[in-house]
Design an enzyme around this catalytic site. Structure first.
Site, mmCIF file in Angstrom:
data_model
loop_
_atom_site.group_PDB
_atom_site.id
_atom_site.type_symbol
_atom_site.label_atom_id
_atom_site.label_comp_id
_atom_site.label_asym_id
_atom_site.label_seq_id
_atom_site.Cartn_x
_atom_site.Cartn_y
_atom_site.Cartn_z
ATOM 1 N N CYS A 127 0.718 -0.983 0.163
ATOM 2 C CA CYS A 127 -0.384 0.001 -0.596
ATOM 3 C C CYS A 127 0.524 1.520 -0.299
ATOM 4 O O CYS A 127 2.283 1.058 0.058
ATOM 5 C CB CYS A 127 -1.205 0.106 1.556
ATOM 6 S SG CYS A 127 -1.642 -1.567 1.707
ATOM 7 N N ARG A 178 1.005 1.726 -5.966
ATOM 8 C CA ARG A 178 1.551 1.428 -4.677
ATOM 9 C C ARG A 178 -0.097 0.422 -3.819
ATOM 10 O O ARG A 178 0.455 -0.881 -3.192
ATOM 11 C CB ARG A 178 2.502 2.066 -3.645
ATOM 12 C CG ARG A 178 3.144 2.481 -3.744
ATOM 13 C CD ARG A 178 3.979 2.761 -2.440
ATOM 14 N NE ARG A 178 4.233 2.107 -1.406
ATOM 15 C CZ ARG A 178 5.158 1.392 -1.322
ATOM 16 N NH1 ARG A 178 6.307 1.398 -2.041
ATOM 17 N NH2 ARG A 178 5.316 0.536 -0.185
ATOM 18 N N TRP A 186 -3.356 -1.592 -0.992
ATOM 19 C CA TRP A 186 -3.821 -2.861 -1.661
ATOM 20 C C TRP A 186 -4.163 -4.372 -1.184
ATOM 21 O O TRP A 186 -2.969 -4.478 -0.607
ATOM 22 C CB TRP A 186 -2.368 -3.773 -3.059
ATOM 23 C CG TRP A 186 -2.439 -4.198 -3.468
ATOM 24 C CD1 TRP A 186 -3.185 -4.483 -4.973
ATOM 25 C CD2 TRP A 186 -1.135 -5.570 -3.263
ATOM 26 N NE1 TRP A 186 -2.637 -5.823 -4.938
ATOM 27 C CE2 TRP A 186 -1.259 -6.541 -4.499
ATOM 28 C CE3 TRP A 186 -0.359 -5.622 -2.328
ATOM 29 C CZ2 TRP A 186 -0.418 -7.541 -4.596
ATOM 30 C CZ3 TRP A 186 0.417 -7.444 -2.657
ATOM 31 C CH2 TRP A 186 0.053 -7.773 -3.787
ATOM 32 N N ASN A 188 1.237 -0.003 6.270
ATOM 33 C CA ASN A 188 1.281 -0.094 4.956
ATOM 34 C C ASN A 188 2.151 -2.001 5.845
ATOM 35 O O ASN A 188 3.117 -1.982 6.069
ATOM 36 C CB ASN A 188 2.225 -0.305 4.300
ATOM 37 C CG ASN A 188 2.280 -0.853 2.651
ATOM 38 O OD1 ASN A 188 2.171 -1.642 2.107
ATOM 39 N ND2 ASN A 188 3.910 -0.750 2.890
ATOM 40 N N GLY A 189 1.717 -3.618 5.407
ATOM 41 C CA GLY A 189 2.669 -4.435 5.893
ATOM 42 C C GLY A 189 1.723 -5.713 6.216
ATOM 43 O O GLY A 189 0.351 -5.496 6.023
ATOM 44 N N GLU A 226 11.431 -13.397 -19.770
ATOM 45 C CA GLU A 226 11.155 -11.568 -19.339
ATOM 46 C C GLU A 226 9.984 -10.844 -20.339
ATOM 47 O O GLU A 226 9.053 -10.865 -20.156
ATOM 48 C CB GLU A 226 12.634 -11.293 -19.651
ATOM 49 C CG GLU A 226 12.402 -9.279 -18.975
ATOM 50 C CD GLU A 226 11.167 -9.249 -17.800
ATOM 51 O OE1 GLU A 226 11.754 -10.095 -17.209
ATOM 52 O OE2 GLU A 226 10.893 -8.057 -17.787
ATOM 53 N N LYS A 237 6.606 -9.592 -19.076
ATOM 54 C CA LYS A 237 6.073 -8.914 -20.048
ATOM 55 C C LYS A 237 4.401 -8.421 -20.432
ATOM 56 O O LYS A 237 4.146 -8.126 -19.846
ATOM 57 C CB LYS A 237 7.085 -8.360 -20.860
ATOM 58 C CG LYS A 237 8.554 -7.551 -20.188
ATOM 59 C CD LYS A 237 7.903 -6.223 -19.652
ATOM 60 C CE LYS A 237 8.079 -5.967 -18.309
ATOM 61 N NZ LYS A 237 8.766 -6.949 -17.261
ATOM 62 N N GLU A 244 1.687 -9.337 -18.302
ATOM 63 C CA GLU A 244 1.366 -8.991 -16.829
ATOM 64 C C GLU A 244 0.591 -7.917 -17.264
ATOM 65 O O GLU A 244 0.210 -7.614 -16.692
ATOM 66 C CB GLU A 244 2.351 -8.998 -16.355
ATOM 67 C CG GLU A 244 3.758 -7.277 -16.553
ATOM 68 C CD GLU A 244 4.782 -7.694 -15.844
ATOM 69 O OE1 GLU A 244 4.403 -7.605 -14.127
ATOM 70 O OE2 GLU A 244 5.891 -7.776 -15.825
ATOM 71 N N HIS A 262 9.943 -32.185 -26.595
ATOM 72 C CA HIS A 262 9.915 -32.831 -25.971
ATOM 73 C C HIS A 262 8.071 -32.902 -25.409
ATOM 74 O O HIS A 262 8.146 -32.978 -24.040
ATOM 75 C CB HIS A 262 11.079 -32.808 -24.192
ATOM 76 C CG HIS A 262 12.379 -33.220 -25.094
ATOM 77 N ND1 HIS A 262 12.519 -34.607 -25.665
ATOM 78 C CD2 HIS A 262 13.129 -32.015 -25.389
ATOM 79 C CE1 HIS A 262 13.625 -34.180 -26.015
ATOM 80 N NE2 HIS A 262 14.351 -33.293 -26.308
ATOM 81 N N LYS A 307 3.426 -2.712 -7.790
ATOM 82 C CA LYS A 307 5.189 -2.157 -8.134
ATOM 83 C C LYS A 307 6.095 -3.730 -7.180
ATOM 84 O O LYS A 307 6.934 -3.755 -7.423
ATOM 85 C CB LYS A 307 4.900 -0.857 -7.948
ATOM 86 C CG LYS A 307 6.071 -0.721 -8.414
ATOM 87 C CD LYS A 307 6.888 -1.076 -10.081
ATOM 88 C CE LYS A 307 7.663 -0.904 -10.068
ATOM 89 N NZ LYS A 307 8.254 -1.257 -10.897
HETATM 90 C C1 AGP Z 1 8.193 -7.442 -13.228
HETATM 91 O O1 AGP Z 1 7.251 -6.410 -14.435
HETATM 92 C C2 AGP Z 1 7.040 -7.424 -12.023
HETATM 93 N N1 AGP Z 1 6.469 -6.386 -12.321
HETATM 94 C C3 AGP Z 1 7.589 -8.247 -11.218
HETATM 95 O O2 AGP Z 1 7.881 -9.535 -11.500
HETATM 96 C C4 AGP Z 1 9.373 -7.894 -10.209
HETATM 97 O O3 AGP Z 1 9.963 -7.712 -11.297
HETATM 98 C C5 AGP Z 1 8.921 -8.467 -8.836
HETATM 99 O O4 AGP Z 1 7.982 -8.426 -7.990
HETATM 100 C C6 AGP Z 1 10.374 -8.674 -8.401
HETATM 101 O O5 AGP Z 1 10.386 -7.350 -7.971
HETATM 102 P P1 AGP Z 1 11.704 -6.146 -7.380
HETATM 103 O O6 AGP Z 1 12.656 -6.737 -8.442
HETATM 104 O O7 AGP Z 1 11.155 -4.227 -6.736
HETATM 105 O O8 AGP Z 1 12.017 -7.434 -6.088
#
Ligand code: AGP
Length: 609
Positions: free
Chosen positions: A2, A27, A74, A100-101, A482, A486, A489, A505, A604
């Site tokens: 959050c 966030r 969140w 937050n937490g 990667e 992208k 997500e 396989h 994020k």
């Molecule tokens: C990346 O596009 C994602 N949003 C997610 O996988 C992110 O890389 C992951 O949560 C790790 O975050 P960090 O690098 O802040 O630890």
């Protein structure tokens, strides 16, 4: 995860709180709220939904006052709702809190407080904080908050406000980010820097377990035992617009285009002018120290994990030390074999990912040497690790990580070359060529970005597909991982990355003319084999989008479309090959009208396990 915010000063609290929450919305954005002391009462306004819903609710009804707290949520405990939105107040509406937490022992505290007659309105863990404060308050706000901190367990960044002490905010953190901004006749508290940067560049970084008493003209910080802690002012060098979109439609596109600068900034000062060696003064390692490493682990989540895989390749190929890569949420459960001859590198853009922090703490507990690679100065992971190397990507606001990934690869390449230099495992001429080519990466990314228009057309054309494959061999396979993340997500298209040699396989059974395949073919050492995999999927009528080196006529012959990247060393190709994949994902999401910067279900920085 959050966003929390606080203000005390001569200005209007609500105005700063709402502006700060706008910067923090990435966030978490399922509900939001503010609490302002209006001279008589704590006015609490909150709304489920995006921040705009709260803005609408406040139209013509904004609480006036010079001290307040705010929150964008969140959800972790309790579904998104008005009642579960923060701030939360005690029974008498004398205190309020934003958090937050996760308070891990909230149930036992809640039972105790219910038995004492406290009335809870929400299903959240957070609400226990403010009822506990009410319960222990004996007239001294600071003493009462310290008692609350003594009782609770878990992760938090929290801010309390009290109508009995209408000139004071009290905040504390454990395993979650929080920064204090120092103004003139006003002070600010926030989850992170973009929320305060338009007001001040002078900040205090609060450490885990510390508590700060914030008034408009003073900030006092105390440690767990109540002793005052002297804080150094940390000047933030991010310019204000850096946290804005800078004319791009989305933060993600801005950050994709920022990569040349982010890479240049991350390289600055780390390569000798004659390209003979890497300079990492923040490490100050010796050959003997590096030679003492019997094993290296690289541990991370998500995109950072994909960067870790490339890092493995670099360290093993250059420094000839065995490297194991692990997903952070798995690492500590498999009883990793660690001793003082083990180096554990944790990679985290935010420096707050709780799975990565937990892995780091386990590595330290087992006696390993720890090194963090992170983008946020003073982040929890940066402060927990023995040593840290910062990427210099600047604020990455979009949930989908882009410039963090490429700058993490840069640090991995620097680290591999640095270790190789100390161990003399790379010939001087090869080192010079590698470092010389590393310096050219920003221009290479700029060239790769010039195909944006063409990529946008592909994206539009294939954005209606529901399944897509990414294939590659060696480093191309890691980049394929990667690229598929992208796309998944932000466009919500199901995408899968596969080692090209592994398709036959089993998974080849899924390839049809309805499943486009993105084939990476930048690795010369496995090029012929990758080409035969492309023919394999073509034989199943797949449409193939090839990612290849400038001028690769053969790839052009077999693939339906080809996106070229500039020629570079095989080792450095991931830094360029990822760029078209980022753009492909971005424009696919735009074509599907997805919320690119704030994709559904995601946040994020994931500060819950
Ligand atoms: C990346 O596009 C994602 N949003 C997610 O996988 C992110 O890389 C992951 O949560 C790790 O975050 P960090 O690098 O802040 O630890």
């Amino acid at each position: 995860m959050c966003g929390i915010i606080g203000y005390v000063g001569n200005g209007e609290a609500a105005e700063f709180l709402m502006q700060g929450l706008t910067c923090l919305e990435y966030r978490g954005y399922d509900s939001a709220g503010i609490a302002v002391f209006d001279g008589r009462d704590l006015r609490i306004e909150k709304a489920v939904g995006r921040l705009d819903c709260l803005k609408e609710k406040l139209q013509g009804n904004t609480p006036a006052g010079h001290i307040g707290i705010g929150h964008t949520r969140w959800a972790t405990h309790g579904a998104p709702s008005d009642l579960n939105a923060h701030p939360h107040a005690d029974c008498t509406n004398s205190f309020a809190v934003v958090h937050n937490g996760i308070i891990e022992n909230y149930l036992s505290i809640k039972e105790e407080l219910l038995a004492k007659g406290h009335h809870f309105k929400s299903e959240t863990d957070t609400e226990v904080l403010v009822h506990l404060l009410e319960d222990v308050y004996k007239g001294n706000f600071e003493v009462a908050v310290r008692e609350v901190l003594r009782r609770v367990e878990g992760s938090y960044a929290m801010v309390f406000i009290s109508k009995k002490d209408p000139d004071t905010l009290i905040c504390s953190k454990q395993d979650n980010p929080m920064v204090i901004g120092l103004g003139e006749g006003e002070n600010f508290i926030a989850s992170d820097i973009p929320a305060i940067i338009t007001k001040t560049r002078r900040t205090y970084i609060i450490n885990d377990g510390e508590m700060a008493v914030v008034k408009k003209d003073s900030v006092w910080v105390f440690n767990k035992s109540g002793e005052p802690v002297t804080k150094k002012v940390l000047e933030v060098n991010w310019d204000a617009e850096a946290a804005e979109k800078g004319g791009y439609e989305h933060f993600m596109l801005k950050e994709i285009h920022e990569q040349p600068k982010a890479v240049r900034d991350t390289l600055t000062g780390h390569i000798a002018s004659d390209n003979s060696s890497v300079i990492l003064n923040e490490l100050g390692w010796t050959a003997e120290y590096v030679n003492s490493f019997a094993k290296v682990y690289i541990v991370a989540c998500g995109t950072a994990y994909h960067a870790a895989l490339v890092g493995k390749y670099y360290i093993e190929r250059l420094a000839r030390i065995s490297v194991e890569v692990d997903i952070a949420s798995e690492f500590r459960y498999r009883q990793p074999i660690i001793n003082d001859n083990t180096l554990i590198i944790v990679v985290s853009q935010s420096g707050e990912t709780i799975d990565t922090m937990a892995a780091l703490k386990e590595a330290k507990r087992l006696g390993g040497k720890t090194l963090a690679v992170t983008n946020v100065v003073g982040s929890s992971i940066a402060r927990e690790a023995d040593q840290v190397i910062y990427t210099c990507a600047g604020p990455e606001i979009a949930v989908a990580s882009t410039k963090a990934y490429t700058t993490q690869l840069i640090v991995m390449a620097l680290l591999g070359a640095y270790m190789a230099g100390l161990r003399k495992t790379v010939a001087p001429e090869m080192m010079q060529s590698l470092l010389g080519n590393l310096k050219k990466i920003p221009e290479g990314i700029e060239t790769a970005l010039q195909q944006e228009k063409e990529i946008k057309e592909f994206a539009k054309k294939y954005s209606t597909k529901e399944d897509l494959f990414y294939i590659g061999r060696a480093l191309d396979y890691y980049v394929a991982l990667e690229g598929s993340l992208k796309l998944k997500e932000i466009s919500y298209i199901h995408a899968e990355a596969y080692a090209a040699g592994e398709l036959k396989h089993g998974t080849l059974a899924l390839i049809t003319n309805e499943v486009p395949v993105v084939a990476l073919a930048t690795q010369k050492s496995v090029y012929e084999k990758t080409l035969s995999n492309i023919k394999e999927v073509k034989a199943r009528e797949a449409v193939v989008i090839g990612i290849g080196l400038q001028g690769d006529k053969e790839l052009q012959h077999y693939a339906d479309h080809v996106i070229f990247i500039p020629e570079t060393e095989e080792l450095l190709a991931p830094l360029l090959a990822v760029v078209p994949l980022q753009l492909l994902a971005y424009y696919s999401a735009v074509a599907r009208n997805c919320d690119v910067d704030k994709p559904r279900n995601l946040a994020k920085s994931v500060t819950v396990e």
